[in-house]
Design a protein around this motif. Structure first.
Motif, PDB file in Angstrom:
ATOM      1  N   SER A   1     -32.047  36.812-129.464  1.00 26.63           N
ATOM      2  CA  SER A   1     -32.096  36.512-128.027  1.00 26.63           C
ATOM      3  C   SER A   1     -31.176  37.386-127.201  1.00 26.63           C
ATOM      4  O   SER A   1     -30.267  38.038-127.703  1.00 26.63           O
ATOM      5  CB  SER A   1     -31.741  35.049-127.811  1.00 26.63           C
ATOM      6  OG  SER A   1     -30.469  34.811-128.373  1.00 26.63           O
ATOM      7  N   ALA A   2     -31.427  37.380-125.916  1.00 28.49           N
ATOM      8  CA  ALA A   2     -30.610  38.114-124.966  1.00 28.49           C
ATOM      9  C   ALA A   2     -29.271  37.395-124.793  1.00 28.49           C
ATOM     10  O   ALA A   2     -29.153  36.223-125.138  1.00 28.49           O
ATOM     11  CB  ALA A   2     -31.350  38.193-123.632  1.00 28.49           C
ATOM     12  N   PRO A   3     -28.266  38.104-124.253  1.00 26.71           N
ATOM     13  CA  PRO A   3     -26.969  37.455-124.066  1.00 26.71           C
ATOM     14  C   PRO A   3     -27.089  36.277-123.114  1.00 26.71           C
ATOM     15  O   PRO A   3     -27.838  36.339-122.140  1.00 26.71           O
ATOM     16  CB  PRO A   3     -26.101  38.567-123.471  1.00 26.71           C
ATOM     17  CG  PRO A   3     -27.055  39.553-122.916  1.00 26.71           C
ATOM     18  CD  PRO A   3     -28.266  39.483-123.782  1.00 26.71           C
ATOM     19  N   PHE A   4     -26.351  35.230-123.393  1.00 25.59           N
ATOM     20  CA  PHE A   4     -26.269  34.056-122.536  1.00 25.59           C
ATOM     21  C   PHE A   4     -27.598  33.356-122.292  1.00 25.59           C
ATOM     22  O   PHE A   4     -27.785  32.681-121.310  1.00 25.59           O
ATOM     23  CB  PHE A   4     -25.606  34.395-121.199  1.00 25.59           C
ATOM     24  CG  PHE A   4     -24.135  34.544-121.362  1.00 25.59           C
ATOM     25  CD1 PHE A   4     -23.346  33.436-121.592  1.00 25.59           C
ATOM     26  CD2 PHE A   4     -23.546  35.795-121.348  1.00 25.59           C
ATOM     27  CE1 PHE A   4     -21.982  33.569-121.783  1.00 25.59           C
ATOM     28  CE2 PHE A   4     -22.191  35.925-121.545  1.00 25.59           C
ATOM     29  CZ  PHE A   4     -21.413  34.812-121.765  1.00 25.59           C
TER      30      PHE A   4
ATOM     31  N   TRP B   1     -19.249  32.191-124.711  1.00 26.34           N
ATOM     32  CA  TRP B   1     -20.008  32.885-125.758  1.00 26.34           C
ATOM     33  C   TRP B   1     -19.873  32.143-127.084  1.00 26.34           C
ATOM     34  O   TRP B   1     -20.838  31.968-127.825  1.00 26.34           O
ATOM     35  CB  TRP B   1     -19.470  34.309-125.834  1.00 26.34           C
ATOM     36  CG  TRP B   1     -20.044  35.201-126.873  1.00 26.34           C
ATOM     37  CD1 TRP B   1     -19.406  35.627-127.997  1.00 26.34           C
ATOM     38  CD2 TRP B   1     -21.337  35.811-126.888  1.00 26.34           C
ATOM     39  NE1 TRP B   1     -20.226  36.465-128.703  1.00 26.34           N
ATOM     40  CE2 TRP B   1     -21.412  36.595-128.040  1.00 26.34           C
ATOM     41  CE3 TRP B   1     -22.434  35.766-126.015  1.00 26.34           C
ATOM     42  CZ2 TRP B   1     -22.541  37.329-128.377  1.00 26.34           C
ATOM     43  CZ3 TRP B   1     -23.566  36.503-126.354  1.00 26.34           C
ATOM     44  CH2 TRP B   1     -23.611  37.272-127.517  1.00 26.34           C
ATOM     45  N   MET B   2     -18.666  31.691-127.375  1.00 26.04           N
ATOM     46  CA  MET B   2     -18.410  30.944-128.607  1.00 26.04           C
ATOM     47  C   MET B   2     -19.209  29.644-128.610  1.00 26.04           C
ATOM     48  O   MET B   2     -19.873  29.313-129.596  1.00 26.04           O
ATOM     49  CB  MET B   2     -16.903  30.653-128.706  1.00 26.04           C
ATOM     50  CG  MET B   2     -16.493  29.669-129.772  1.00 26.04           C
ATOM     51  SD  MET B   2     -14.696  29.553-129.898  1.00 26.04           S
ATOM     52  CE  MET B   2     -14.284  28.709-128.372  1.00 26.04           C
TER      53      MET B   2
ATOM     54  N   VAL C   1     -29.607  33.804-132.717  1.00 24.42           N
ATOM     55  CA  VAL C   1     -28.436  34.597-132.364  1.00 24.42           C
ATOM     56  C   VAL C   1     -28.764  36.076-132.352  1.00 24.42           C
ATOM     57  O   VAL C   1     -28.332  36.819-131.470  1.00 24.42           O
ATOM     58  CB  VAL C   1     -27.300  34.299-133.369  1.00 24.42           C
ATOM     59  CG1 VAL C   1     -26.345  35.454-133.465  1.00 24.42           C
ATOM     60  CG2 VAL C   1     -26.578  33.036-132.966  1.00 24.42           C
TER      61      VAL C   1
ATOM     62  N   ILE D   1     -15.408  34.120-120.589  1.00 23.40           N
ATOM     63  CA  ILE D   1     -16.603  34.559-121.317  1.00 23.40           C
ATOM     64  C   ILE D   1     -16.499  34.352-122.832  1.00 23.40           C
ATOM     65  O   ILE D   1     -17.422  33.807-123.434  1.00 23.40           O
ATOM     66  CB  ILE D   1     -16.935  36.039-120.973  1.00 23.40           C
ATOM     67  CG1 ILE D   1     -17.602  36.093-119.584  1.00 23.40           C
ATOM     68  CG2 ILE D   1     -17.857  36.665-122.000  1.00 23.40           C
ATOM     69  CD1 ILE D   1     -17.877  37.483-119.083  1.00 23.40           C
ATOM     70  N   PRO D   2     -15.376  34.730-123.455  1.00 24.95           N
ATOM     71  CA  PRO D   2     -15.316  34.508-124.909  1.00 24.95           C
ATOM     72  C   PRO D   2     -15.525  33.041-125.298  1.00 24.95           C
ATOM     73  O   PRO D   2     -16.179  32.751-126.302  1.00 24.95           O
ATOM     74  CB  PRO D   2     -13.918  34.985-125.279  1.00 24.95           C
ATOM     75  CG  PRO D   2     -13.596  36.004-124.242  1.00 24.95           C
ATOM     76  CD  PRO D   2     -14.205  35.483-122.979  1.00 24.95           C
TER      77      PRO D   2
END
Lengths: 308, 322
Positions: free
Chosen positions: A65-68, A50-51, A62, A46-47
């Motif tokens: 928006s929602a995650p992913f 995400w990066m 950034v 995930i990190p």
């Protein structure tokens, strides 16, 4: 996978039915296993994911928006912005500095550790085991203990080309030490040298070869895999090191990738896309190296517990 | 000079008998001769290592002890102050914070890292096609620099970052993970644990693969279930790996710096996350109190030494070598 024996009394038909069911259950279990392991692996990554996705977004995206969520477009300009963000230098300069330091440190360790390893594995001399124990003992000493005296030592070593007139502010303290042996490398290579049958060396000795020739012509060529392991680890350590470059490097053009990145982070607080681009670029060489040479990393850790 | 001679026979015997008795045989001098004076070669091969040992590690350790008894700003010559630096440190709130944080970090991150790594190692210890690709996903953090990783996690922990995003899905109120002094260190520990997992998993994996399957077969015949096999076969036979990983994790945890530097720089929030090595860096190389920094270094050295010795002492009680 142990398969329990079938009950002997079961009729033929039921026997087939059961084994068919068992085969299905094995397939289902396999599938669950793959799914579970892949899901876990993705969670572990995930990190990284995400990066990557942040590095391709705009700053407003950034925060909004929602995650992913996928970026609206691939904003590669984050990379060029990051690359040229600092005054007077590019990240290319940091890369060059890191590459030089890591390469020199690796060369130094390969030469001097394999020499020491040969002495400990092959030569016989008084005090060998005590000396070897002493060198292993340095493994558990936190290197920060020698930070201050080494800093002072380098301050007294003259260097006409630096502003200070000594080694402070140059990259010399970051790699010259590597030409003076190291406990990890010595241990790693010694373990390998011990497995080389001595017949080869004996034959060479009969032909009049001296220990140096035996070392260079027989032991070193045979040890290529373990030397590659040490090289990869030393390169990684030097590439990832932060504390030493932080102490010794004084001006921006001499910074390594890690110090440059940390400095950049301090200057561009809140600009996450650019920072993720910077982090990704600084990680990329090691990740590529890892994907190409994973087994050397695994072997190195298994043999000696080397770690980053 | 014959003591130094490496008798060919001696070397063969050493290999055959496992090293113990060969030297006794050589000392009888039966094999003196052409290989006298190998110590000169040893000196040649060891010269760089010996210089390094004297000038870069053994010497400086003594020098640090000497410097820790002085007050020195690197401008004026050092002045002898006795044990003042040590007594001052023990009354220095920032040093005590660093000390407490270092202990907390170690006490939590070491067991946490080992337990998670053991579970993960057992999960990926499968003989299935494509397992090496799957393992690569788990191993990737191995090669990352703590600096870059700390920056990535700083963003994940930020008020608008991943953790709060995910938390809001489950109705959790947003947290200031790093800016909150109570959450800061645990958050950093989570990150370090993630980054440290692969190395531990690799060691455990090697240990697991070294357990002969006969042991499992034997207890299965006795009707042992999954947990019993784990408890009575896996764990005891893995204790050497656990011991080994434990010592590495312990030494590493006491030396944590990079992530603290990136996440706590400059010592925010109010120094809540500084560790011993960060304190040494700050005192010595930012404020140039070399004597004080040396004293803190020696305290670190003593702590690591004491814990290492205690850890090794416990070895007999729980480590089973096959």
């Amino acid at each position: 996978m142990t398969v329990a024996p079938m009950p002997a009394s079961s009729p033929e038909a039921s026997h087939y039915r059961t084994s068919a069911r068992r085969r299905t259950s094995i397939v289902v279990r396999r599938l669950a296993l793959y799914t579970g392991l892949t899901a876990g692996g993705l969670a572990m990554m995930i990190p990284f994911l995400w990066m990557v996705q942040t590095s391709l977004k705009t700053r407003s995206e950034v925060f909004a928006s929602a995650p992913f969520s996928f970026p609206t477009g691939l904003h590669w300009e984050n990379y060029t912005n990051m690359w040229n963000a600092l005054p007077g230098v590019t990240f290319g300069t940091f890369f060059q500095n890191s590459l030089f330091i890591a390469t020199m440190a690796t060369i130094g360790q390969l030469i001097t550790c394999s020499m020491a390893a040969y002495a400990f594995a092959v030569l016989k001399f008084r005090g060998k085991s005590i000396l070897f124990a002493l060198i292993l003992a340095t493994l558990i000493i936190p290197f920060q203990v020698v930070l201050v005296p080494n800093f002072i030592l380098y301050r007294y070593l003259p260097w006409p080309y630096s502003d200070s007139g000594n080694w402070i502010g140059t990259n010399l303290p970051l790699w010259v030490w590597a030409f003076f042996g190291g406990a990890f490398g010595t241990f790693l290579i010694r373990q390998f040298f011990l497995t080389i049958p001595s017949d080869l060396a004996d034959a060479a000795r009969v032909d009049g070869a001296n220990p140096w020739q035996i070392f260079v012509r027989i032991y070193v060529p045979l040890a290529t895999p373990v030397l590659a392991t040490l090289a990869i680890f030393q390169f990684m350590w030097s590439w990832n090191d932060l504390l030493d470059p932080l102490i010794y490097l004084r001006d921006l053009p001499s910074y390594t990738t890690t110090v440059g990145l940390a400095f950049f982070q301090g200057q561009y607080i809140g600009n996450w896309p650019a920072m993720m681009a910077g982090a990704l670029v600084s990680l990329l060489p090691m990740i590529i190296l890892f994907l190409l040479a994973q087994r050397y990393f695994v072997r190195g850790i298994t043999i000696s517990g080397l770690k980053g | 000079m014959s003591i130094f001679s490496l008798a060919r026979t001696g070397s063969v015997l050493r290999r055959a008998r496992g090293g113990a008795s060969a030297s006794a045989l050589e000392r009888t001098g039966r094999h003196r001769g052409p290989r006298d004076g190998e110590w000169r070669w040893a000196l040649l091969f060891l010269a760089p290592t010996l210089i390094g040992l004297a000038v870069l590690s053994a010497g400086p350790i003594i020098a640090t002890l000497g410097l820790s008894l002085t007050s020195w700003d690197m401008l004026e010559p050092p002045t002898f102050v006795g044990i003042d630096n040590y007594t001052n440190l023990l009354g220095d709130a920032r040093f005590l914070t660093a000390l407490r944080n270092t202990f907390f970090y170690t006490a939590v991150s070491v067991p946490l890292g080992l337990i998670l790594a053991l579970g993960l190692a057992m999960a990926v210890n499968q003989r299935i096609r494509g397992i090496s690709w799957i393992r690569t996903m788990y191993f990737l953090p191995l090669v990352t620099s703590s600096t870059a990783i700390a920056i990535v996690w700083l963003w994940m922990y930020s008020p608008t970052g991943l953790f709060n995003n995910l938390g809001s899905v489950f109705g959790m109120s947003p947290q200031r993970w790093i800016a909150n002094p109570t959450l800061a260190l645990p958050s950093i520990i989570v990150m370090s644990t993630w980054q440290g997992l692969p190395a531990n998993v690799i060691i455990f994996l090697a240990g697991l693969q070294g357990i002969p399957s006969e042991y499992y077969d034997a207890v299965s015949v006795d009707g042992a279930g999954r947990f019993a096999r784990f408890r009575y076969v896996t764990v005891p036979l893995l204790t050497p790996s656990i011991f080994f990983t434990g010592i590495l994790a312990l030494i590493g945890a006491f030396q944590v710096f990079d992530q603290i530097y990136v996440m706590a720089n400059p010592g925010k929030p109010g120094g809540a996350t500084i560790t011993l090595v960060y304190f040494i860096y700050e005192t010595g190389f930012r404020n140039f109190h070399m004597g004080l920094a040396s004293a803190a270094s020696w305290i670190l050295f003593l702590i690591v030494a004491v814990f290492t010795i205690i850890y090794f002492r416990t070895q007999n009680r729980w480590v089973h070598y096959q």
